[in-house]
Motif scaffolding. Structure first.
Motif, PDB file in Angstrom:
ATOM      1  N   ASP A   1      62.379   1.243 -70.270  1.00 40.75           N
ATOM      2  CA  ASP A   1      63.018   0.456 -69.221  1.00 40.75           C
ATOM      3  C   ASP A   1      64.046   1.241 -68.414  1.00 40.75           C
ATOM      4  O   ASP A   1      64.785   0.662 -67.609  1.00 40.75           O
ATOM      5  CB  ASP A   1      63.673  -0.793 -69.819  1.00 40.75           C
ATOM      6  N   LEU A   2      64.101   2.552 -68.607  1.00 43.63           N
ATOM      7  CA  LEU A   2      65.039   3.377 -67.851  1.00 43.63           C
ATOM      8  C   LEU A   2      64.388   3.819 -66.538  1.00 43.63           C
ATOM      9  O   LEU A   2      63.384   4.541 -66.554  1.00 43.63           O
ATOM     10  CB  LEU A   2      65.446   4.612 -68.657  1.00 43.63           C
ATOM     11  N   PRO A   3      64.906   3.387 -65.392  1.00 41.99           N
ATOM     12  CA  PRO A   3      64.312   3.763 -64.102  1.00 41.99           C
ATOM     13  C   PRO A   3      64.695   5.185 -63.712  1.00 41.99           C
ATOM     14  O   PRO A   3      65.685   5.409 -63.017  1.00 41.99           O
ATOM     15  CB  PRO A   3      64.911   2.731 -63.136  1.00 41.99           C
ATOM     16  N   THR A   4      63.926   6.127 -64.165  1.00 39.60           N
ATOM     17  CA  THR A   4      64.264   7.531 -63.930  1.00 39.60           C
ATOM     18  C   THR A   4      63.013   8.363 -63.770  1.00 39.60           C
ATOM     19  O   THR A   4      61.893   7.877 -63.942  1.00 39.60           O
ATOM     20  CB  THR A   4      65.116   8.075 -65.093  1.00 39.60           C
TER      21      THR A   4
ATOM     22  N   LYS B   1      69.111  15.327 -67.924  1.00 36.01           N
ATOM     23  CA  LYS B   1      70.307  14.684 -67.363  1.00 36.01           C
ATOM     24  C   LYS B   1      70.208  13.163 -67.380  1.00 36.01           C
ATOM     25  O   LYS B   1      71.220  12.470 -67.542  1.00 36.01           O
ATOM     26  CB  LYS B   1      70.522  15.175 -65.932  1.00 36.01           C
ATOM     27  N   SER B   2      69.009  12.635 -67.208  1.00 34.57           N
ATOM     28  CA  SER B   2      68.868  11.183 -67.085  1.00 34.57           C
ATOM     29  C   SER B   2      68.621  10.479 -68.415  1.00 34.57           C
ATOM     30  O   SER B   2      68.972   9.305 -68.577  1.00 34.57           O
ATOM     31  CB  SER B   2      67.722  10.847 -66.127  1.00 34.57           C
ATOM     32  N   ALA B   3      68.021  11.161 -69.390  1.00 32.20           N
ATOM     33  CA  ALA B   3      67.705  10.526 -70.676  1.00 32.20           C
ATOM     34  C   ALA B   3      68.949  10.398 -71.546  1.00 32.20           C
ATOM     35  O   ALA B   3      69.890  11.196 -71.425  1.00 32.20           O
ATOM     36  CB  ALA B   3      66.646  11.343 -71.409  1.00 32.20           C
TER      37      ALA B   3
END
Length: 274
Positions: free
Chosen positions: A202-205, A253-255
């Protein structure tokens, strides 16, 4: 990569680089620089002499090394090789063993360096009939996978792996196998030289479309690899390697950080396998 294969073949014979240079009339520095990848081996006759010296007689093996020699002189952005080379060492496994840094991304199955033995066994077993593999082939592949993991416990290689959550939701074997796999990832993530990150569903990346691994060395330029059923493809062109590094850095960077990996896995286990 040709140099690494020639070095492995020479070492298999037990000969020193100096002994080979004297026998073939090459300079000692030429042997060392070719093996280190500092210079190519432009003369086909020179390679033929080395193959004769190292006892490489199988026509397919010689053809594969000649192809590697041609590729080393070309400007093509990528090259593909058979899974097993004359030295008996898989191309990727040989490079992985010599890498000082490994950066891997997987969105299909758990990365090989993180696989629990039961997971590896179930994964290989599921493909046995479809891919017409023998029991011996499957067992040998699982043993090799477990041997590869020794470089994690040795601490000499920095390993950073990113997995998508969907990878960890895909059932391999059974719930028991998946719980064992989660536990193994948590264990490995606790090692000083290993970091594992998971990208939640569910992470919008950004997520790279394809699996890849970046290998970095002390005495060779970095390469990127991807696997197919019958070959390993290596990208060594600087612009290609740079592109994959940017993809990996963006996902890092995003995780969620490695410290959150156990929490993510415990939550998944509770939701899916209990």
């Amino acid at each position: 990569m040709l140099g690494k294969e020639l070095q492995t073949l020479r070492q298999r014979t037990g000969e020193t680089a100096e002994a080979v240079s004297v026998a073939l009339g090459f300079s000692r520095s030429k042997i060392s620089r070719v093996e280190a990848g500092d210079i190519p081996l432009p003369k086909l006759a020179d390679l033929e002499k080395m193959l004769d010296r190292y006892g490489v007689s199988d026509p397919d093996d010689r053809a594969e090394l000649l192809k590697m020699q041609r590729d080393s002189l070309s400007k093509e952005p990528f090259i593909s090789y058979r899974s097993v080379l004359p030295s008996g060492v898989m191309m990727y496994v040989g490079l992985e063993r010599d890498a000082v840094k490994i950066r891997g991304y997987e969105n299909n199955v758990v990365h090989g360096l993180l696989q629990d033995e039961s997971y590896a066994q179930a994964l290989a077993g599921s493909a046995k009939i479809v891919e017409e593999r023998t029991t011996e082939f499957v067992e040998r592949g699982v043993r090799l996978r477990m041997e590869r993991k020794e470089l994690l416990s040795s601490g000499g290689t920095e390993v950073h792996i990113i997995l998508t959550e969907s990878t960890l939701r895909t059932v391999v074997g059974s719930g028991d196998v998946m719980r064992a796999q989660y536990a193994e990832i948590i264990r490995l993530n606790e090692l000083d030289n290993v970091e594992v990150q998971i990208i939640p569903e569910d992470l919008p990346t950004y997520r790279a479309a394809f699996n890849f691994t970046v290998l970095e060395f002390t005495d060779l330029d970095p390469v990127v690899q991807s696997n197919s059923a019958k070959a390993t493809t290596m990208w060594s062109k600087e612009s290609d390697v740079g592109q994959y590094r940017r993809q990996f850095d963006a996902m890092v960077k995003s995780a969620p950080g490695p410290s959150q990996t156990p929490q993510i896995l415990h939550a998944l286990e509770k939701k899916l396998w209990t």
